[in-house]
Design a protein around this motif. Structure first.
Motif, PDB file in Angstrom:
ATOM      1  N   TRP A   1     -34.852   1.905  22.999  1.00  0.00           N
ATOM      2  CA  TRP A   1     -35.468   1.477  24.258  1.00  0.00           C
ATOM      3  C   TRP A   1     -34.527   1.737  25.432  1.00  0.00           C
ATOM      4  CZ3 TRP A   1     -37.470  -4.174  25.332  1.00  0.00           C
ATOM      5  CH2 TRP A   1     -37.962  -4.241  26.617  1.00  0.00           C
ATOM      6  N   GLU A   2     -33.276   1.336  25.290  1.00  0.00           N
ATOM      7  CA  GLU A   2     -32.314   1.529  26.374  1.00  0.00           C
ATOM      8  C   GLU A   2     -32.065   3.016  26.620  1.00  0.00           C
ATOM      9  OE1 GLU A   2     -29.994  -0.039  29.421  1.00  0.00           O
ATOM     10  OE2 GLU A   2     -31.381  -1.051  28.083  1.00  0.00           O
TER      11      GLU A   2
ATOM     12  N   SER B   1     -35.122   4.507  28.414  1.00  0.00           N
ATOM     13  CA  SER B   1     -35.223   4.045  29.797  1.00  0.00           C
ATOM     14  C   SER B   1     -34.134   4.647  30.678  1.00  0.00           C
ATOM     15  CB  SER B   1     -35.182   2.528  29.863  1.00  0.00           C
ATOM     16  OG  SER B   1     -33.942   2.048  29.395  1.00  0.00           O
ATOM     17  N   LEU B   2     -32.968   4.936  30.126  1.00  0.00           N
ATOM     18  CA  LEU B   2     -31.914   5.548  30.929  1.00  0.00           C
ATOM     19  C   LEU B   2     -32.138   7.039  31.123  1.00  0.00           C
ATOM     20  CD1 LEU B   2     -28.754   3.712  29.560  1.00  0.00           C
ATOM     21  CD2 LEU B   2     -29.867   3.408  31.774  1.00  0.00           C
TER      22      LEU B   2
ATOM     23  N   THR C   1     -35.323  -0.763  32.014  1.00  0.00           N
ATOM     24  CA  THR C   1     -34.182  -0.976  31.130  1.00  0.00           C
ATOM     25  C   THR C   1     -34.224  -2.427  30.641  1.00  0.00           C
ATOM     26  OG1 THR C   1     -32.753  -1.618  32.952  1.00  0.00           O
ATOM     27  CG2 THR C   1     -32.772   0.711  32.373  1.00  0.00           C
TER      28      THR C   1
END
Length: 75
Positions: A22-23, A26-27, A36
């Motif tokens: 996920w991180e 999102s980045l 984030t």
């Protein structure tokens, strides 16, 4: 010695893998509306009920992770 719970390790690996995925997504996709983790937590903690819910989850997780197996306190 007892055997290690392999399914428990697999569940933790999947959970942490999901958080890192996920991180990472999102980045990489900054222009999209994919938040984030810090943005998602800011959205939850904006409200008092969200802060209390996260605090309750934090206490629950800490109890089940660290305190639940202590035998000397529970006799």
């Amino acid at each position: 010695m007892t055997e290690h719970p392999v399914i428990g390790y697999a569940v933790w690996a999947v959970l942490f893998g999901g958080i890192f995925a996920w991180e990472g997504i999102s980045l990489v996709r900054i222009g999209d509306s994919f938040p984030t983790l810090s943005e998602a937590l800011d959205g939850v903690m904006r409200y008092s009920a969200g802060r209390w819910t996260l605090f309750a989850l934090w206490l629950w997780f800490g109890w089940h992770t660290f305190v639940r197996g202590w035998q000397f306190m529970l006799r």
